[in-house]
Structures are given as C-alpha cells and as structure tokens.
Design a protein around this motif. Structure first.
Motif, PDB file in Angstrom:
ATOM      1  N   LYS A   1      30.577  16.286  46.469  1.00  0.00           N
ATOM      2  CA  LYS A   1      31.614  16.460  47.497  1.00  0.00           C
ATOM      3  C   LYS A   1      32.683  15.392  47.315  1.00  0.00           C
ATOM      4  O   LYS A   1      32.363  14.219  47.115  1.00  0.00           O
ATOM      5  N   PHE A   2      33.947  15.808  47.385  1.00  0.00           N
ATOM      6  CA  PHE A   2      35.086  14.899  47.229  1.00  0.00           C
ATOM      7  C   PHE A   2      35.895  14.900  48.525  1.00  0.00           C
ATOM      8  O   PHE A   2      36.245  15.961  49.042  1.00  0.00           O
ATOM      9  N   ASP A   3      36.179  13.708  49.053  1.00  0.00           N
ATOM     10  CA  ASP A   3      36.993  13.581  50.269  1.00  0.00           C
ATOM     11  C   ASP A   3      38.212  12.715  49.997  1.00  0.00           C
ATOM     12  O   ASP A   3      38.107  11.685  49.312  1.00  0.00           O
ATOM     13  N   ALA A   4      39.342  13.103  50.548  1.00  0.00           N
ATOM     14  CA  ALA A   4      40.576  12.308  50.460  1.00  0.00           C
ATOM     15  C   ALA A   4      41.239  12.343  51.828  1.00  0.00           C
ATOM     16  O   ALA A   4      41.565  13.416  52.342  1.00  0.00           O
ATOM     17  N   LYS A   5      41.402  11.156  52.440  1.00  0.00           N
ATOM     18  CA  LYS A   5      41.969  11.090  53.795  1.00  0.00           C
ATOM     19  C   LYS A   5      42.950   9.933  53.919  1.00  0.00           C
ATOM     20  O   LYS A   5      42.725   8.867  53.358  1.00  0.00           O
ATOM     21  N   ALA A   6      44.001  10.156  54.701  1.00  0.00           N
ATOM     22  CA  ALA A   6      44.924   9.065  55.064  1.00  0.00           C
ATOM     23  C   ALA A   6      44.334   8.340  56.268  1.00  0.00           C
ATOM     24  O   ALA A   6      43.566   8.932  57.037  1.00  0.00           O
TER      25      ALA A   6
ATOM     26  N   SER B   1      30.491  12.038  47.560  1.00  0.00           N
ATOM     27  CA  SER B   1      29.185  12.025  48.234  1.00  0.00           C
ATOM     28  C   SER B   1      28.410  13.289  47.844  1.00  0.00           C
ATOM     29  O   SER B   1      28.939  14.152  47.120  1.00  0.00           O
ATOM     30  N   GLU B   2      27.190  13.394  48.353  1.00  0.00           N
ATOM     31  CA  GLU B   2      26.329  14.566  48.112  1.00  0.00           C
ATOM     32  C   GLU B   2      26.286  14.929  46.624  1.00  0.00           C
ATOM     33  O   GLU B   2      26.493  16.083  46.245  1.00  0.00           O
ATOM     34  N   ILE B   3      26.031  13.912  45.812  1.00  0.00           N
ATOM     35  CA  ILE B   3      26.069  14.104  44.349  1.00  0.00           C
ATOM     36  C   ILE B   3      24.726  14.639  43.846  1.00  0.00           C
ATOM     37  O   ILE B   3      23.694  13.994  43.958  1.00  0.00           O
ATOM     38  N   ASN B   4      24.771  15.841  43.300  1.00  0.00           N
ATOM     39  CA  ASN B   4      23.608  16.454  42.659  1.00  0.00           C
ATOM     40  C   ASN B   4      24.041  16.822  41.239  1.00  0.00           C
ATOM     41  O   ASN B   4      24.504  17.930  40.996  1.00  0.00           O
ATOM     42  N   ALA B   5      23.939  15.858  40.332  1.00  0.00           N
ATOM     43  CA  ALA B   5      24.460  16.083  38.976  1.00  0.00           C
ATOM     44  C   ALA B   5      23.455  15.639  37.909  1.00  0.00           C
ATOM     45  O   ALA B   5      23.817  15.061  36.896  1.00  0.00           O
ATOM     46  N   GLY B   6      22.175  15.912  38.163  1.00  0.00           N
ATOM     47  CA  GLY B   6      21.147  15.623  37.162  1.00  0.00           C
ATOM     48  C   GLY B   6      20.881  14.141  36.966  1.00  0.00           C
ATOM     49  O   GLY B   6      21.256  13.301  37.778  1.00  0.00           O
ATOM     50  N   THR B   7      20.273  13.815  35.848  1.00  0.00           N
ATOM     51  CA  THR B   7      19.833  12.458  35.530  1.00  0.00           C
ATOM     52  C   THR B   7      20.986  11.480  35.404  1.00  0.00           C
ATOM     53  O   THR B   7      20.872  10.322  35.812  1.00  0.00           O
ATOM     54  N   TYR B   8      22.084  11.945  34.879  1.00  0.00           N
ATOM     55  CA  TYR B   8      23.180  11.021  34.543  1.00  0.00           C
ATOM     56  C   TYR B   8      24.251  10.891  35.644  1.00  0.00           C
ATOM     57  O   TYR B   8      25.161  10.074  35.523  1.00  0.00           O
ATOM     58  N   GLY B   9      24.145  11.703  36.660  1.00  0.00           N
ATOM     59  CA  GLY B   9      25.150  11.630  37.725  1.00  0.00           C
ATOM     60  C   GLY B   9      26.536  12.033  37.217  1.00  0.00           C
ATOM     61  O   GLY B   9      26.662  12.806  36.271  1.00  0.00           O
ATOM     62  N   ILE B  10      27.575  11.500  37.849  1.00  0.00           N
ATOM     63  CA  ILE B  10      28.949  11.798  37.392  1.00  0.00           C
ATOM     64  C   ILE B  10      29.705  10.495  37.137  1.00  0.00           C
ATOM     65  O   ILE B  10      29.476   9.496  37.814  1.00  0.00           O
ATOM     66  N   ASN B  11      30.579  10.527  36.169  1.00  0.00           N
ATOM     67  CA  ASN B  11      31.395   9.331  35.898  1.00  0.00           C
ATOM     68  C   ASN B  11      32.851   9.680  35.569  1.00  0.00           C
ATOM     69  O   ASN B  11      33.588   8.837  35.059  1.00  0.00           O
ATOM     70  N   VAL B  12      33.242  10.908  35.878  1.00  0.00           N
ATOM     71  CA  VAL B  12      34.641  11.286  35.672  1.00  0.00           C
ATOM     72  C   VAL B  12      35.066  12.309  36.734  1.00  0.00           C
ATOM     73  O   VAL B  12      34.286  13.190  37.092  1.00  0.00           O
ATOM     74  N   ILE B  13      36.278  12.117  37.261  1.00  0.00           N
ATOM     75  CA  ILE B  13      36.859  13.073  38.215  1.00  0.00           C
ATOM     76  C   ILE B  13      38.320  13.273  37.832  1.00  0.00           C
ATOM     77  O   ILE B  13      39.043  12.309  37.581  1.00  0.00           O
ATOM     78  N   GLU B  14      38.720  14.520  37.819  1.00  0.00           N
ATOM     79  CA  GLU B  14      40.090  14.858  37.408  1.00  0.00           C
ATOM     80  C   GLU B  14      40.774  15.640  38.526  1.00  0.00           C
ATOM     81  O   GLU B  14      40.130  16.404  39.239  1.00  0.00           O
ATOM     82  N   ALA B  15      42.064  15.414  38.707  1.00  0.00           N
ATOM     83  CA  ALA B  15      42.833  16.146  39.732  1.00  0.00           C
ATOM     84  C   ALA B  15      44.309  16.145  39.388  1.00  0.00           C
ATOM     85  O   ALA B  15      44.775  15.341  38.570  1.00  0.00           O
TER      86      ALA B  15
ATOM     87  N   ASN C   1      34.999  -0.011  43.212  1.00  0.00           N
ATOM     88  CA  ASN C   1      33.641   0.200  42.679  1.00  0.00           C
ATOM     89  C   ASN C   1      33.591   0.559  41.182  1.00  0.00           C
ATOM     90  O   ASN C   1      32.925   1.517  40.790  1.00  0.00           O
ATOM     91  N   LYS C   2      34.309  -0.191  40.376  1.00  0.00           N
ATOM     92  CA  LYS C   2      34.308  -0.025  38.912  1.00  0.00           C
ATOM     93  C   LYS C   2      34.934   1.292  38.423  1.00  0.00           C
ATOM     94  O   LYS C   2      34.855   1.620  37.259  1.00  0.00           O
TER      95      LYS C   2
ATOM     96  N   GLY D   1      26.592   6.393  35.329  1.00  0.00           N
ATOM     97  CA  GLY D   1      26.753   7.638  36.072  1.00  0.00           C
ATOM     98  C   GLY D   1      26.461   7.390  37.539  1.00  0.00           C
ATOM     99  O   GLY D   1      25.484   6.734  37.888  1.00  0.00           O
ATOM    100  N   VAL D   2      27.321   7.857  38.407  1.00  0.00           N
ATOM    101  CA  VAL D   2      27.181   7.601  39.843  1.00  0.00           C
ATOM    102  C   VAL D   2      26.368   8.720  40.489  1.00  0.00           C
ATOM    103  O   VAL D   2      26.663   9.901  40.318  1.00  0.00           O
ATOM    104  N   LYS D   3      25.341   8.318  41.238  1.00  0.00           N
ATOM    105  CA  LYS D   3      24.476   9.291  41.911  1.00  0.00           C
ATOM    106  C   LYS D   3      24.543   9.172  43.434  1.00  0.00           C
ATOM    107  O   LYS D   3      24.164  10.090  44.148  1.00  0.00           O
ATOM    108  N   GLU D   4      25.028   8.009  43.908  1.00  0.00           N
ATOM    109  CA  GLU D   4      25.106   7.762  45.356  1.00  0.00           C
ATOM    110  C   GLU D   4      26.552   7.854  45.843  1.00  0.00           C
ATOM    111  O   GLU D   4      27.495   7.668  45.078  1.00  0.00           O
TER     112      GLU D   4
END
Length: 211
Positions: free
Chosen positions: A10-15, A33-47, A65-66, A91-94
């Motif tokens: 889940k991706f949130d963006a708020k002012a 948040s609510e990251i369910n992306a296997g063993t390695y989690g996620i480490n890239v987001i594009e928009a 956070n790095k 990879g981020v899981k939390e």
C-alpha cells in the motif's frame, strides 16, 4: 492446484494540511505499508509526478529511511516527471516513510484549488510488477483578505464608539457655552434693571424737588 502467492503493498501520499496561503510550502509525505512481497520485500517504487507549474515555483525531494530518489526534470525528455525511489540497502518488509516532496507555492496566487498527482505508482517483488494506481492530493489556496474581514469588524465598532464619544463631548461644549451665555444675559438684564430703577429714582427725586 498450486497456490499462487499474490504480492502487494500500500502506498500513501498526503499533504500535512488542506488549506494554504500563497507563498507557503506544501509538504507531501509518502509512506508504504501492508507489504506482502515475498522474502526480499520491496526496494524500488516508481511514479509519474504531475503538478501545475503556474501554481508552484519549485519542488524539492527530502530523503527518509535510506530511500533515495531520482527525478527526471528535463522537459524535453519523454520521461519528464518520472520519479524513482530506491532503497538499495535492503528489501523493505515493514511499514515506513520513503520520503517527502516540498512544493513552494507562488506568492501572487488568487484563491483556487490545485492538485498534485503521483500517477502509475508501481513496485516489484523481484519478479512481478505491483501496481498501486494513482494518488491525487488536492489543496486549496486561500488569501488572508477573507479571513481578516471578520477581525476588522470589532475594530470598526470601536471606531464608531470613539466617534460617538467625540460627538457627545462636542455636544457638551456648546451646552456649557450656552449656559454661560444665559448667565451673562441674565446678569446684563439684572444690571440693566438696576440702572433703570436708579434712573427712575433720580427722575422721581427731581420731580419732587421741582414741587
């Protein structure tokens, strides 16, 4: 039948607020948040970032956070407005914040509503793309004038009170003056009467002497 694991996040963006004055800075906070992306989690987001350049004079990215960012600000590029957030360390899981975007509003704006858009938000779990659609942040720009009008009303009442007091004082001045004039007139009349009586008495005496 084999169970198919579906990765998601889940991706949130708020002012930080909805209403701004011209010239203010708008901070858009981005979190995952609510990251369910296997063993390695996620480490890239594009928009794709879209905003009205007639409303905002500048933008600036703030890391968290790095997470680091790359932003294509070249208007001649086909990928103009593309933002890439990466966290190479692990990879981020939390749930965590991935950064902020600081928008600076122009100072000569009229009252209006504008939108900041983060479109086609995607990540991946190392194999599959994870889509989060679009996030649209709507903000309002309101000038001070409308907010200040009610504040001026008590001041006007005070001014009216002061004016009334001044009028009362001014009314008192002629009243005092009139009283003095009355005393003078009465005094003159009394003196006149005394003189007249004196003259009458003298005339009577003269008449008596003649007889």
């Amino acid at each position: 039948n084999a169970f198919v694991y579906a990765s998601s996040f889940k991706f949130d963006a708020k002012a930080e607020k909805e209403i701004y004055k011209p010239g203010e800075e708008v901070y858009v906070d981005m979190n995952i948040s609510e990251i369910n992306a296997g063993t390695y989690g996620i480490n890239v987001i594009e928009a794709d970032l879209e905003y009205d350049e007639n409303v905002f004079e500048s933008i600036e990215f703030i890391n968290k956070n790095k997470w680091e960012y790359e932003y294509n600000s070249s208007k001649t590029s086909e990928k103009y407005g593309k933002v890439l957030f990466t966290n190479i360390s692990s990879g981020v899981k939390e749930a965590e914040g991935i950064g902020m975007i600081k928008f600076k509003l122009k100072s000569n704006l009229s009252d209006m509503e504008t939108q900041i858009k983060l479109k086609q938000i995607t990540s991946n779990d190392g194999k599959n793309l994870l889509s989060q659609g679009d996030r649209i942040i709507t903000i309002k720009i309101v000038n001070d004038k409308k907010q200040d009008e009610p504040k001026d009303e008590p001041k006007d009442e005070q001014k009216n009170e002061t004016k009334q007091e001044t009028i009362k004082e001014n009314n008192n001045i002629p009243q005092t003056g009139q009283t003095r004039i009355l005393y003078i007139v009465v005094g003159v009349i009394i003196v006149g009467c005394i003189i007249a009586l004196g003259i009458i008495a003298v005339l009577k005496k003269k008449k008596e002497n003649k007889h």
